[in-house]
Design an enzyme around this catalytic site. Structure first.
Site, PDB file in Angstrom:
ATOM      1  N   ASP A  49      48.301  31.076  51.278  1.00  0.00           N
ATOM      2  CA  ASP A  49      48.699  32.415  50.828  1.00  0.00           C
ATOM      3  C   ASP A  49      49.961  32.800  51.571  1.00  0.00           C
ATOM      4  O   ASP A  49      50.469  32.032  52.398  1.00  0.00           O
ATOM      5  CB  ASP A  49      47.566  33.444  51.077  1.00  0.00           C
ATOM      6  N   ASP A  76      54.646  29.750  50.712  1.00  0.00           N
ATOM      7  CA  ASP A  76      55.108  30.459  49.521  1.00  0.00           C
ATOM      8  C   ASP A  76      55.145  29.446  48.373  1.00  0.00           C
ATOM      9  O   ASP A  76      55.935  28.495  48.384  1.00  0.00           O
ATOM     10  CB  ASP A  76      56.498  31.067  49.767  1.00  0.00           C
ATOM     11  N   ASN A 103      44.840  29.309  41.897  1.00  0.00           N
ATOM     12  CA  ASN A 103      44.455  30.704  41.640  1.00  0.00           C
ATOM     13  C   ASN A 103      45.613  31.693  41.769  1.00  0.00           C
ATOM     14  O   ASN A 103      45.632  32.712  41.088  1.00  0.00           O
ATOM     15  CB  ASN A 103      43.335  31.067  42.633  1.00  0.00           C
ATOM     16  N   TYR A 168      54.370  36.950  32.321  1.00  0.00           N
ATOM     17  CA  TYR A 168      53.047  36.575  32.850  1.00  0.00           C
ATOM     18  C   TYR A 168      52.211  35.933  31.742  1.00  0.00           C
ATOM     19  O   TYR A 168      51.602  34.881  31.929  1.00  0.00           O
ATOM     20  CB  TYR A 168      52.378  37.833  33.395  1.00  0.00           C
ATOM     21  N   LYS A 172      50.661  32.251  31.490  1.00  0.00           N
ATOM     22  CA  LYS A 172      49.207  32.064  31.386  1.00  0.00           C
ATOM     23  C   LYS A 172      48.842  31.278  30.129  1.00  0.00           C
ATOM     24  O   LYS A 172      47.879  30.499  30.137  1.00  0.00           O
ATOM     25  CB  LYS A 172      48.497  33.421  31.416  1.00  0.00           C
ATOM     26  N   VAL A 201      39.131  42.004  36.037  1.00  0.00           N
ATOM     27  CA  VAL A 201      38.270  41.871  37.210  1.00  0.00           C
ATOM     28  C   VAL A 201      38.622  42.966  38.203  1.00  0.00           C
ATOM     29  O   VAL A 201      39.809  43.226  38.457  1.00  0.00           O
ATOM     30  CB  VAL A 201      38.464  40.480  37.858  1.00  0.00           C
ATOM     31  N   THR A 203      39.572  43.975  41.171  1.00  0.00           N
ATOM     32  CA  THR A 203      40.165  43.613  42.460  1.00  0.00           C
ATOM     33  C   THR A 203      40.999  44.796  42.949  1.00  0.00           C
ATOM     34  O   THR A 203      41.422  45.628  42.147  1.00  0.00           O
ATOM     35  CB  THR A 203      41.092  42.390  42.300  1.00  0.00           C
TER      36      THR A 203
HETATM   37  N1  LIG Z   1      42.047  40.486  38.520  1.00  0.00           N
HETATM   38  C1  LIG Z   1      42.078  40.353  37.198  1.00  0.00           C
HETATM   39  O1  LIG Z   1      41.663  41.256  36.469  1.00  0.00           O
HETATM   40  C2  LIG Z   1      42.571  39.076  36.557  1.00  0.00           C
HETATM   41  C3  LIG Z   1      42.524  38.996  35.163  1.00  0.00           C
HETATM   42  C4  LIG Z   1      42.955  37.834  34.539  1.00  0.00           C
HETATM   43  C5  LIG Z   1      43.438  36.780  35.309  1.00  0.00           C
HETATM   44  N2  LIG Z   1      43.469  36.885  36.665  1.00  0.00           N
HETATM   45  C6  LIG Z   1      43.984  35.738  37.396  1.00  0.00           C
HETATM   46  O2  LIG Z   1      43.128  35.433  38.483  1.00  0.00           O
HETATM   47  C7  LIG Z   1      43.898  34.958  39.588  1.00  0.00           C
HETATM   48  C8  LIG Z   1      43.647  35.826  40.811  1.00  0.00           C
HETATM   49  O3  LIG Z   1      43.986  37.159  40.476  1.00  0.00           O
HETATM   50  P1  LIG Z   1      43.731  38.377  41.473  1.00  0.00           P
HETATM   51  O4  LIG Z   1      43.496  39.541  40.614  1.00  0.00           O
HETATM   52  O5  LIG Z   1      42.766  38.002  42.510  1.00  0.00           O
HETATM   53  O6  LIG Z   1      45.212  38.533  42.085  1.00  0.00           O
HETATM   54  P2  LIG Z   1      45.644  39.159  43.496  1.00  0.00           P
HETATM   55  O7  LIG Z   1      47.039  39.629  43.288  1.00  0.00           O
HETATM   56  O8  LIG Z   1      44.636  40.121  43.981  1.00  0.00           O
HETATM   57  O9  LIG Z   1      45.642  37.883  44.454  1.00  0.00           O
HETATM   58  C9  LIG Z   1      46.582  36.859  44.270  1.00  0.00           C
HETATM   59  C10 LIG Z   1      46.763  36.145  45.589  1.00  0.00           C
HETATM   60  O10 LIG Z   1      47.843  35.207  45.420  1.00  0.00           O
HETATM   61  C11 LIG Z   1      48.723  35.361  46.530  1.00  0.00           C
HETATM   62  N3  LIG Z   1      50.108  35.023  46.172  1.00  0.00           N
HETATM   63  C12 LIG Z   1      50.920  35.737  45.360  1.00  0.00           C
HETATM   64  N4  LIG Z   1      52.153  35.194  45.357  1.00  0.00           N
HETATM   65  C13 LIG Z   1      52.097  34.115  46.191  1.00  0.00           C
HETATM   66  C14 LIG Z   1      53.069  33.156  46.601  1.00  0.00           C
HETATM   67  N5  LIG Z   1      54.341  33.210  46.173  1.00  0.00           N
HETATM   68  N6  LIG Z   1      52.680  32.177  47.436  1.00  0.00           N
HETATM   69  C15 LIG Z   1      51.403  32.142  47.895  1.00  0.00           C
HETATM   70  N7  LIG Z   1      50.449  33.023  47.555  1.00  0.00           N
HETATM   71  C16 LIG Z   1      50.801  34.009  46.710  1.00  0.00           C
HETATM   72  C17 LIG Z   1      48.635  36.840  46.884  1.00  0.00           C
HETATM   73  O11 LIG Z   1      49.110  37.097  48.196  1.00  0.00           O
HETATM   74  C18 LIG Z   1      47.149  37.105  46.722  1.00  0.00           C
HETATM   75  O12 LIG Z   1      46.409  36.818  47.882  1.00  0.00           O
HETATM   76  C19 LIG Z   1      45.355  34.987  39.115  1.00  0.00           C
HETATM   77  O13 LIG Z   1      45.695  33.727  38.600  1.00  0.00           O
HETATM   78  C20 LIG Z   1      45.344  36.021  38.018  1.00  0.00           C
HETATM   79  O14 LIG Z   1      46.386  35.837  37.106  1.00  0.00           O
HETATM   80  C21 LIG Z   1      43.057  38.023  37.303  1.00  0.00           C
END
Ligand SMILES: NC(=O)c1ccc[n+]([C@@H]2O[C@H](COP(=O)([O-])OP(=O)(O)OC[C@H]3O[C@@H](n4cnc5c(N)ncnc54)[C@H](O)[C@@H]3O)[C@@H](O)[C@H]2O)c1
Length: 260
Positions: A49, A76, A103, A168, A172, A201, A203
């Site tokens: 992360d 990164d 993820n 995005y 995806k 979700v 979050t």
């Molecule tokens: N939360 C939702 O409702 C939802 C819905 C559909 C899809 N998703 C997918 O699920 C996955 C997780 O989503 P989330 O909601 O937990 O997102 P989030 O933003 O809460 O967490 C994403 C994580 O990725 C890390 N990250 C971002 N850019 C980065 C980089 N350049 N290098 C390293 N790490 C990096 C962030 O610091 C964070 O810890 C993603 O692929 C998202 O597209 C989430």
């Protein structure tokens, strides 16, 4: 009717014990739930992360109760050389990666008129490109081990066609194609590749996009009348990573409470 939240009564997968599981973006949101769920199964969790403090706090929280304390590395994912270096270093420490969970992503909103070529490249770099290069980095080790599992996080967004998320959603949609192509090429090596497609979700980050009223609208459009939790997504990832899913590959699996 009240739907019970996820509890400690989850399934245990003996095949996940001691597996080396690499989670990208494991420091927050769904990634954090993935790190915790795999650690609880006795897996050796490695995660990447850019959020150092939350990631280190997560390691400390799980270290005492997990069979293997998770290992965190700052990387990164927009930097391909950094991905290669970080994964090579982690593999050196633990001997390889059995399960990769791609993820990490970033769902910043944007207007069509504001997108520049530079912004396009940056959005694809954070939402699509690193999934391929992380997979490329772990595949040789998986081949040597006789197989592995790769799980990519997609999104329901492009299936719904949401506003202000063109790049995005483009990324995806690409992830589902990436999954199917990799599954075909890596299947002969017993490497399974699947996409998990979350709905909305609950979050911390999502709460910045949706008001309580909008959350209610999402729930009312779902078949199931409760908010999806990160643990609900992790539960499917556990199954797909385990040997119970040994004949599951090249597919998209939705955890969307029936939103479409
Ligand atoms: N939360 C939702 O409702 C939802 C819905 C559909 C899809 N998703 C997918 O699920 C996955 C997780 O989503 P989330 O909601 O937990 O997102 P989030 O933003 O809460 O967490 C994403 C994580 O990725 C890390 N990250 C971002 N850019 C980065 C980089 N350049 N290098 C390293 N790490 C990096 C962030 O610091 C964070 O810890 C993603 O692929 C998202 O597209 C989430």
């Amino acid at each position: 009717m009240n739907i019970k939240s996820p509890t400690a009564e989850h399934a245990a997968y003996p095949s996940l014990a001691d597996k080396r599981v690499l989670v990208t973006g494991g420091g927050a949101g769904i990634g954090e739930a993935l790190v915790e769920a795999f650690a609880r199964q006795g897996a050796h969790v490695l995660f990447i992360d850019i959020l150092d403090v939350p990631s280190q706090t997560l390691v400390q929280r799980l270290a005492a109760k997990a069979a293997h304390a998770p290992i965190y590395r700052h990387c990164d994912l927009r930097d391909i050389d950094a991905i290669r270096r970080t994964i090579a270093q982690l593999e050196k420490e633990v001997g390889g990666v059995d399960v990769l969970i791609n993820n990490a992503a970033n769902d910043d909103r944007h207007r069509v008129n504001d997108v520049t070529p530079e912004y396009w490249d940056e959005r694809i770099a954070i939402n699509l490109r690193h999934l391929f290069f992380a997979a490329q980095a772990v595949v040789p080790g998986m081949r040597r081990a006789g197989g592995g599992a790769i799980i990519n996080l997609g999104s329901i967004s492009w299936h719904l066609g949401l506003a202000d998320l063109v790049l995005y959603q483009t990324a995806k949609a690409g992830i589902e194609g990436l999954t199917r192509g990799l599954a075909r090429d890596l299947g002969p090596d017993n490497i399974r590749v699947n996409t998990i497609v979350p709905g909305n979700v609950q979050t911390p980050r999502q709460q910045q996009w949706y008001t309580a009223e909008e959350e209610k609208e999402i729930v009312s459009a779902q078949c199931l009348k409760a908010r999806i939790q990160p643990e609900d997504v992790a539960a499917l990832a556990l199954f797909l990573a385990s040997d119970d899913a040994r004949m599951c590959t090249a597919q998209q699996y939705f955890v969307d409470a029936g939103w479409r």
